[in-house]
Design an enzyme around this catalytic site. Structure first.
Site, PDB file in Angstrom:
ATOM      1  CD  GLN A   1      -7.944  -7.071  -1.679  1.00 32.94           C
ATOM      2  OE1 GLN A   1      -7.299  -7.675  -0.815  1.00 32.94           O
ATOM      3  NE2 GLN A   1      -7.872  -7.366  -2.964  1.00 32.94           N
TER       4      GLN A   1
ATOM      5  CG  HIS B   1     -12.035  -7.186   6.564  1.00 36.21           C
ATOM      6  ND1 HIS B   1     -11.226  -7.893   7.420  1.00 36.21           N
ATOM      7  CD2 HIS B   1     -11.519  -7.375   5.324  1.00 36.21           C
ATOM      8  CE1 HIS B   1     -10.264  -8.491   6.730  1.00 36.21           C
ATOM      9  NE2 HIS B   1     -10.411  -8.191   5.453  1.00 36.21           N
TER      10      HIS B   1
ATOM     11  CD  GLU C   1      -1.940  -2.316   1.376  1.00 38.19           C
ATOM     12  OE1 GLU C   1      -0.798  -2.659   1.738  1.00 38.19           O
ATOM     13  OE2 GLU C   1      -2.880  -3.124   1.242  1.00 38.19           O
TER      14      GLU C   1
END
Ligand SMILES: Cc1ncc(C[n+]2csc(CCOP(=O)(O)OP(=O)(O)O)c2C)c(N)n1
Ligand SMILES: [Mg+2]
Length: 658
Positions: A419, A464, A397
């Site tokens: 992502q 997430h 990243e």
């Protein structure tokens, strides 16, 4: 030290000698000024001049070089006006940063130098981006980037090498192994024998060059650069050298053993080359002394110009205006016909139409090419635009965000897909320290959009589910956009891509496939920084954004007795303060609903703004409704308890009844 080389004439040697002498003499002058208190800080490159000068000489003048704090020789060799350099170090207007950054922390497109940021590593990825741009534009050019051996311990170094190798980018990674990183000796910094060994691990050609021999450096790097231009690929060059002075002047060199210091004193790159010039008869003692005094006069003349320049005057408007690159947004309003699209499809359409519109736009992210991204938003784009424009990236990243910066330096727009928005923490440094600050520091745009699939309510647990917009609204220089409807998502993403400034674009994952709305089919843009009044009302202003707009809508539909004005902020930075204040002045009550945990989130600042600007109009305390101060739990019941969604109704009713 052997300075003979078959390809170099007497004139070449004289030229090289002049070039290596110049930074040495400037430094000697700076050390005097430092002792006199006329300079605030100095990072000495004494003993390492051959590297900066030799590499710069080996590069073409239109190729980019990304130097570090000891690379004065890059600046002198690129012939920057010395008075401007001195003004830069004194924080004056005629420098390169309008007094906003110090020492070598600046870039200049005019001289194709891209200066470091203090964090050392990120510029390695920036070099990747510049080199990628050369490759995409079919330009046979190399890019040289510098770091010290200490900097090679940073993750950024490894990511940048990996990306450069996987993509075969024409970058010369120039590592100055000068024995120490601040006070840390090499044996406490890394365990392999040579830094060059690290390059081998990434599958790239690596070599070691004597960093004190300008002839060896110049001739070898010239050859490597030419080979890299013809056959693009990265090369790691370890220059063995030594830092003869302290990390910076105030810190001293007590920790360096005396015999080591002595050994390197004898290997000094300038003294030895001077000796060679004398011994080979290329220059006489008199000629050298004339050369030195000419250079010293030149330095003094330019120093006088810088010294006579007035100190910078603080002008608030100028400072505020330079945070972003100014640009005229020309609205392209949505037109008929429309079609019903899911949130996810609206984003995909914005990307596709932007790829058509901006031939200089590329998209980068993990698994985004043939696989179409984990949310399938880029499905089909690599087939249509090619894998050179829709690029799968390694899991790097930080280097990819830095590379996006490098692309922008070369006039290429990019969209970087995280992502999951949570993973932006691995690319945080270049976002908040490079992209956000670069226009303010030296007027370079960072034409990058970072797409952030975010948010909870999907049972995805602590890593997430985060909605981390507050990490970025805090940082001057970034724009932060957070749409809640398909139409807004399409128009705002297109506008974010048009905008030459760095934009964090938040996309709530729970909305991707759960909501649908009419969206104009043709390309259109919506201006950043304009809130949307979803519902007009007179009792309470409900101010929110993202998925919470839908939570609020659902609850308000159950309560027709409440005339609520529902404001969807859409853009958090810039923030549409006028719409908020106008609404609160009308209703007299404000409830701010946010998905993120309370402390330090948007709601707190909005609350402060409302109390500062609308206090006399308020009929009740401002209410902030936010999620729990815990990480986001996985199990459904725990996640429900965590989310502010389920508190909203009770808080709304209590404010209504107040
Ligand atoms: C991320 C980060 N950590 C720590 C520092 C503080 N720091 C500045 S330079 C330096 C040493 C760098 O050593 P090296 O890369 O070998 O370069 P040298 O100074 O020897 O030229 C340190 C620790 C920093 N600037 N950035
Ligand atoms: Mg070092």
């Amino acid at each position: 030290m052997n300075f003979h080389h078959k390809s170099l004439s007497k004139a070449d040697h004289i030229e090289l000698f002049k070039s290596i002498l110049k930074p040495r003499l400037i430094e000697e002058k700076m050390l005097v000024l430092l002792r006199q208190g006329k300079l605030s800080k100095w990072f000495s490159g004494i003993g390492q001049e051959a590297i900066a000068v030799g590499v710069t000489k080996a590069m073409h003048s239109d190729e980019y070089i990304l130097p570090m704090h000891r690379n004065l020789g890059v600046f002198t060799e690129r012939k920057l006006p010395l008075d401007r350099l001195f003004s830069q170090w004194q924080g004056k207007q005629n420098g390169f940063t309008k007094g906003r950054d110090r020492s070598f922390h600046f870039g200049t497109q005019e001289f194709k130098i891209i200066g470091m940021i203090s964090h050392l590593g990120p510029q390695l990825g920036v070099a990747d981006g510049i080199a990628l741009a050369h490759k995409l534009k079919d330009e046979a050019a190399a890019t040289a980037v510098f770091t010290g051996e200490g900097g090679t311990s940073e993750g950024d170094f490894h990511e940048a090498l990996n990306v450069a190798s996987v993509w075969q980018l024409p970058v010369l990674f120039c590592i100055e192994n000068n024995g120490y990183g601040l006070s840390t000796p090499v044996e406490e910094q890394f365990k392999c024998e040579h830094i060059a060994d690290k390059g081998v691990g990434y599958g790239m050609e690596s070599l070691i060059i004597d960093g004190n021999n300008i002839v060896e450096i110049y001739t070898k790097v010239k050859d490597i650069a030419e080979r890299v231009r013809q056959n693009p690929r990265p090369v790691l060059i370890e220059f063995k050298t030594f830092r003869r002075r302290g990390h910076e002047e105030a810190s001293g060199t007590k920790y360096v053993p005396e015999d080591v210091m002595l050994k390197w004193e004898q290997l000094d790159p300038v003294d030895n080359y001077e000796l060679f010039m004398l011994e080979s008869g290329f220059m006489s003692r008199e000629e050298i002394s004339v050369l030195k005094s000419d250079l010293q006069n030149d330095i003094n003349t330019h120093l006088k110009i810088a010294n006579e320049e007035q100190d910078i005057e603080a002008n608030l408007e100028v400072e505020l205006a330079d945070v972003y690159k100014p640009y005229d947004f020309i609205p392209q309003p949505p037109t008929a016909p429309t079609k019903a699209l899911r949130f996810v499809d609206a984003i995909a359409e914005a990307l596709e139409q932007s790829m058509d519109k901006h031939k200089n736009l590329i998209i980068m992210g993990q698994d985004i090419a043939d696989y179409g991204g984990v949310f399938k938003i880029t499905d089909g784009l690599s087939a249509k635009y090619g894998k050179h424009r829709v690029r799968n990236t390694p899991i790097c990243e930080s280097a990819i965000v830095s590379a996006a910066m490098g692309l922008s330096i070369k006039g290429i727009k990019s969209v970087v897909e995280m992502q999951f928005g949570d993973f932006v923490s691995s690319g945080f440094n270049p976002i908040v320290n490079y992209l956000a600050k670069v226009h303010y520091r030296w007027g370079q745009q960072a034409d990058v959009v970072i797409r952030m699939p975010c948010g909870a309510g999907v049972g995805a647990g602590p890593f997430h589910s985060q909605t981390n917009e507050a990490w970025f609204t805090k940082t001057p220089g970034l724009k932060v956009v957070y749409p809640s409807s398909p139409q807004d998502a399409k128009g705002l993403l297109a506008a974010a891509i048009e905008d030459p400034n760095p934009v964090m674009f938040f996309e709530h994952k729970a909305l991707y496939r759960s909501i649908r709305g009419d969206v104009a089919e043709a390309y259109f843009t919506l201006e950043l920084g304009k809130a949307n009044v979803v519902e007009q009302g007179t009792d309470i202003s409900v101010i929110t954004y993202g998925a919470a707009v839908h939570w609020a809508t659902d609850v308000l539909e159950k309560h027709p007795e409440i005339s609520a004005e529902l404001i969807d902020l859409r853009s958090l930075c810039p923030l549409d303060e006028d719409t908020i204040f106008e609404s609160v002045r009308k209703t007299g009550k404000a409830l701010i609903l946010q998905e993120d945990s309370l402390f330090g989130g948007l709601a707190s600042d909005l609350s402060a703004l409302i109390s500062e600007h609308c206090f006399e109009y308020l009929d009740a305390p401002i209410k902030r409704v936010a999620s729990l101060p815990t990480p986001i739990p996985f199990a459904k019941n725990l996640e429900n308890q965590y989310l502010s969604q389920h508190k909203f109704e009770a808080e709304l009713m209590s404010l209504y009844r107040y």
